[in-house]
Write a protein that holds these residues in place. Sequence first.
Motif, PDB file in Angstrom:
ATOM      1  N   MET A   1       0.854  -1.182   0.000  1.00  0.00           N
ATOM      2  CA  MET A   1       0.000   0.000   0.000  1.00  0.00           C
ATOM      3  C   MET A   1       0.895   1.239   0.000  1.00  0.00           C
ATOM      4  O   MET A   1       1.874   1.321   0.723  1.00  0.00           O
ATOM      5  CB  MET A   1      -0.884   0.000   1.240  1.00  0.00           C
ATOM      6  N   LYS A   2       0.558   2.222  -0.798  1.00  0.00           N
ATOM      7  CA  LYS A   2       1.397   3.407  -0.885  1.00  0.00           C
ATOM      8  C   LYS A   2       1.305   4.238   0.385  1.00  0.00           C
ATOM      9  O   LYS A   2       0.289   4.275   1.060  1.00  0.00           O
ATOM     10  CB  LYS A   2       0.971   4.257  -2.087  1.00  0.00           C
ATOM     11  N   ASN A   3       2.413   4.902   0.676  1.00  0.00           N
ATOM     12  CA  ASN A   3       2.470   5.809   1.812  1.00  0.00           C
ATOM     13  C   ASN A   3       1.869   7.150   1.374  1.00  0.00           C
ATOM     14  O   ASN A   3       2.565   8.074   1.001  1.00  0.00           O
ATOM     15  CB  ASN A   3       3.919   5.972   2.261  1.00  0.00           C
ATOM     16  N   LYS A   4       0.527   7.248   1.391  1.00  0.00           N
ATOM     17  CA  LYS A   4      -0.172   8.379   0.801  1.00  0.00           C
ATOM     18  C   LYS A   4      -0.332   9.523   1.778  1.00  0.00           C
ATOM     19  O   LYS A   4      -0.515   9.323   2.962  1.00  0.00           O
ATOM     20  CB  LYS A   4      -1.556   7.946   0.321  1.00  0.00           C
ATOM     21  N   ARG A   5      -0.310  10.744   1.232  1.00  0.00           N
ATOM     22  CA  ARG A   5      -0.575  11.927   2.030  1.00  0.00           C
ATOM     23  C   ARG A   5      -0.827  13.088   1.092  1.00  0.00           C
ATOM     24  O   ARG A   5      -0.585  12.988  -0.098  1.00  0.00           O
ATOM     25  CB  ARG A   5       0.593  12.254   2.952  1.00  0.00           C
ATOM     26  N   MET A   6      -1.330  14.184   1.616  1.00  0.00           N
ATOM     27  CA  MET A   6      -1.505  15.363   0.787  1.00  0.00           C
ATOM     28  C   MET A   6      -0.146  15.832   0.295  1.00  0.00           C
ATOM     29  O   MET A   6       0.847  15.759   1.008  1.00  0.00           O
ATOM     30  CB  MET A   6      -2.181  16.479   1.584  1.00  0.00           C
ATOM     31  N   VAL A   7      -0.111  16.305  -0.938  1.00  0.00           N
ATOM     32  CA  VAL A   7       1.147  16.700  -1.552  1.00  0.00           C
ATOM     33  C   VAL A   7       1.375  18.197  -1.378  1.00  0.00           C
ATOM     34  O   VAL A   7       0.532  19.013  -1.720  1.00  0.00           O
ATOM     35  CB  VAL A   7       1.153  16.348  -3.055  1.00  0.00           C
ATOM     36  N   TYR A   8       2.497  18.538  -0.793  1.00  0.00           N
ATOM     37  CA  TYR A   8       2.935  19.925  -0.696  1.00  0.00           C
ATOM     38  C   TYR A   8       4.330  20.002  -1.315  1.00  0.00           C
ATOM     39  O   TYR A   8       5.145  19.111  -1.116  1.00  0.00           O
ATOM     40  CB  TYR A   8       2.983  20.390   0.761  1.00  0.00           C
ATOM     41  N   ALA A   9       4.587  21.048  -2.049  1.00  0.00           N
ATOM     42  CA  ALA A   9       5.888  21.151  -2.706  1.00  0.00           C
ATOM     43  C   ALA A   9       6.323  22.607  -2.750  1.00  0.00           C
ATOM     44  O   ALA A   9       5.505  23.522  -2.815  1.00  0.00           O
ATOM     45  CB  ALA A   9       5.818  20.577  -4.121  1.00  0.00           C
ATOM     46  N   ALA A  10       7.635  22.805  -2.708  1.00  0.00           N
ATOM     47  CA  ALA A  10       8.181  24.152  -2.660  1.00  0.00           C
ATOM     48  C   ALA A  10       8.304  24.777  -4.038  1.00  0.00           C
ATOM     49  O   ALA A  10       8.413  25.990  -4.154  1.00  0.00           O
ATOM     50  CB  ALA A  10       9.555  24.117  -1.982  1.00  0.00           C
ATOM     51  N   SER A  11       8.292  23.966  -5.096  1.00  0.00           N
ATOM     52  CA  SER A  11       8.485  24.498  -6.441  1.00  0.00           C
ATOM     53  C   SER A  11       7.689  23.664  -7.436  1.00  0.00           C
ATOM     54  O   SER A  11       7.350  22.506  -7.162  1.00  0.00           O
ATOM     55  CB  SER A  11       9.969  24.474  -6.819  1.00  0.00           C
ATOM     56  N   PRO A  12       7.380  24.213  -8.632  1.00  0.00           N
ATOM     57  CA  PRO A  12       6.655  23.449  -9.647  1.00  0.00           C
ATOM     58  C   PRO A  12       7.324  22.126 -10.035  1.00  0.00           C
ATOM     59  O   PRO A  12       6.634  21.113 -10.155  1.00  0.00           O
ATOM     60  CB  PRO A  12       6.589  24.424 -10.833  1.00  0.00           C
ATOM     61  N   PRO A  13       8.676  22.083 -10.238  1.00  0.00           N
ATOM     62  CA  PRO A  13       9.283  20.785 -10.553  1.00  0.00           C
ATOM     63  C   PRO A  13       9.080  19.749  -9.455  1.00  0.00           C
ATOM     64  O   PRO A  13       8.853  18.573  -9.727  1.00  0.00           O
ATOM     65  CB  PRO A  13      10.772  21.124 -10.719  1.00  0.00           C
ATOM     66  N   GLU A  14       9.151  20.173  -8.177  1.00  0.00           N
ATOM     67  CA  GLU A  14       8.933  19.247  -7.063  1.00  0.00           C
ATOM     68  C   GLU A  14       7.495  18.747  -7.058  1.00  0.00           C
ATOM     69  O   GLU A  14       7.236  17.562  -6.846  1.00  0.00           O
ATOM     70  CB  GLU A  14       9.270  19.925  -5.744  1.00  0.00           C
ATOM     71  N   LYS A  15       6.566  19.649  -7.305  1.00  0.00           N
ATOM     72  CA  LYS A  15       5.157  19.263  -7.324  1.00  0.00           C
ATOM     73  C   LYS A  15       4.884  18.270  -8.446  1.00  0.00           C
ATOM     74  O   LYS A  15       4.163  17.295  -8.266  1.00  0.00           O
ATOM     75  CB  LYS A  15       4.287  20.511  -7.494  1.00  0.00           C
ATOM     76  N   LYS A  16       5.480  18.518  -9.614  1.00  0.00           N
ATOM     77  CA  LYS A  16       5.317  17.593 -10.739  1.00  0.00           C
ATOM     78  C   LYS A  16       5.786  16.194 -10.357  1.00  0.00           C
ATOM     79  O   LYS A  16       5.115  15.195 -10.629  1.00  0.00           O
ATOM     80  CB  LYS A  16       6.132  18.080 -11.947  1.00  0.00           C
ATOM     81  N   ARG A  17       6.957  16.127  -9.735  1.00  0.00           N
ATOM     82  CA  ARG A  17       7.529  14.815  -9.404  1.00  0.00           C
ATOM     83  C   ARG A  17       6.721  14.098  -8.335  1.00  0.00           C
ATOM     84  O   ARG A  17       6.525  12.882  -8.393  1.00  0.00           O
ATOM     85  CB  ARG A  17       8.979  14.995  -8.945  1.00  0.00           C
ATOM     86  N   LEU A  18       6.229  14.838  -7.350  1.00  0.00           N
ATOM     87  CA  LEU A  18       5.438  14.232  -6.279  1.00  0.00           C
ATOM     88  C   LEU A  18       4.130  13.656  -6.827  1.00  0.00           C
ATOM     89  O   LEU A  18       3.737  12.545  -6.469  1.00  0.00           O
ATOM     90  CB  LEU A  18       5.155  15.272  -5.196  1.00  0.00           C
ATOM     91  N   TYR A  19       3.452  14.412  -7.701  1.00  0.00           N
ATOM     92  CA  TYR A  19       2.224  13.893  -8.301  1.00  0.00           C
ATOM     93  C   TYR A  19       2.520  12.634  -9.122  1.00  0.00           C
ATOM     94  O   TYR A  19       1.751  11.670  -9.112  1.00  0.00           O
ATOM     95  CB  TYR A  19       1.576  14.942  -9.199  1.00  0.00           C
ATOM     96  N   ASP A  20       3.623  12.666  -9.854  1.00  0.00           N
ATOM     97  CA  ASP A  20       3.960  11.520 -10.700  1.00  0.00           C
ATOM     98  C   ASP A  20       4.233  10.277  -9.860  1.00  0.00           C
ATOM     99  O   ASP A  20       3.837   9.173 -10.218  1.00  0.00           O
ATOM    100  CB  ASP A  20       5.179  11.857 -11.562  1.00  0.00           C
ATOM    101  N   HIS A  21       4.908  10.444  -8.709  1.00  0.00           N
ATOM    102  CA  HIS A  21       5.132   9.311  -7.811  1.00  0.00           C
ATOM    103  C   HIS A  21       3.825   8.820  -7.203  1.00  0.00           C
ATOM    104  O   HIS A  21       3.603   7.617  -7.050  1.00  0.00           O
ATOM    105  CB  HIS A  21       6.106   9.694  -6.701  1.00  0.00           C
ATOM    106  N   GLU A  22       2.938   9.744  -6.847  1.00  0.00           N
ATOM    107  CA  GLU A  22       1.649   9.364  -6.278  1.00  0.00           C
ATOM    108  C   GLU A  22       0.851   8.508  -7.260  1.00  0.00           C
ATOM    109  O   GLU A  22       0.144   7.594  -6.868  1.00  0.00           O
ATOM    110  CB  GLU A  22       0.837  10.617  -5.930  1.00  0.00           C
ATOM    111  N   PHE A  23       0.959   8.829  -8.533  1.00  0.00           N
ATOM    112  CA  PHE A  23       0.149   8.180  -9.559  1.00  0.00           C
ATOM    113  C   PHE A  23       0.791   6.911 -10.113  1.00  0.00           C
ATOM    114  O   PHE A  23       0.142   6.123 -10.770  1.00  0.00           O
ATOM    115  CB  PHE A  23      -0.105   9.167 -10.701  1.00  0.00           C
ATOM    116  N   SER A  24       2.066   6.702  -9.830  1.00  0.00           N
ATOM    117  CA  SER A  24       2.804   5.578 -10.415  1.00  0.00           C
ATOM    118  C   SER A  24       2.469   4.254  -9.732  1.00  0.00           C
ATOM    119  O   SER A  24       2.395   4.165  -8.508  1.00  0.00           O
ATOM    120  CB  SER A  24       4.309   5.834 -10.300  1.00  0.00           C
TER     121      SER A  24
END
Length: 245
Positions: A1-24
């Motif tokens: 089971m994924k270690n899920k949580r709300m995504v917060y990121a300091a920059s657009p590239p970080e946010k992109k990567r976090l969403y991509d990991h969440e969805f992978s």
Amino acid sequence: MKNKRMVYAASPPEKKRLYDHEFSDEVTSYYDQFPIPPDISLAVCQEWGLRHHLNGNFVITIDIVPFSSKNNTGWSESIKCDKEVIEKISSDQLKVFSRFEERLLIEKLSSERYGLPWKPVTSNQISENRFRNLEWMYAGNNATDNERKVIGKYFELFLKEREIFHESPKLLAFHKALSEKMQLPLDSMKRIFSLLCWRKVIVFNYEKILTPRCLIEGNMFDFNMEAFDRCVQTESCKSMKQYRL
């Protein structure tokens, strides 16, 4: 089971990567801002002649440590750097580095010594279209308890409504028809739809722009019944507070 949580990121590239990991499907869990053990980073700095972070000014961390579901292996990622910085700090020849480059080099060398391959990520590795789709799909996790409870009914009516359209139906037409039948506001229908897309029940080409407000042809979507069964089981056994990402 994924270690899920709300995504917060300091920059657009970080946010992109976090969403991509969440969805992978390949990433089972990840840890943002993973701290490097001081003894390891200190040894790296002494070996390379770099300034260590224990001067009280800042702390060195690895941006993300993801773990794969295939072989339960992990790797570390930095999402701060561009191509030129990567090439410079990846060189085997010791150079004069800026403090930013020096910190990335400490991160890279410490990560590798810690036993995790270091994979730098540039902002262009995830397309803007995919990111925008993931962003609105992820927002479906803000669905209310009541909206989550009617996911099964929504999906059943969605499939039936799709079958009766003889011409290419528009997504907005679906939502209007379903909102009347289910007596739910249009915003609720959009949240349910985006949540089902996030759960990969409703699938489409993620590299093309798709938002709940777009007038998208209904025949652009495919349906994953196995993912739907998992989604219903998960949503029915966990409350909003327990399950909210």
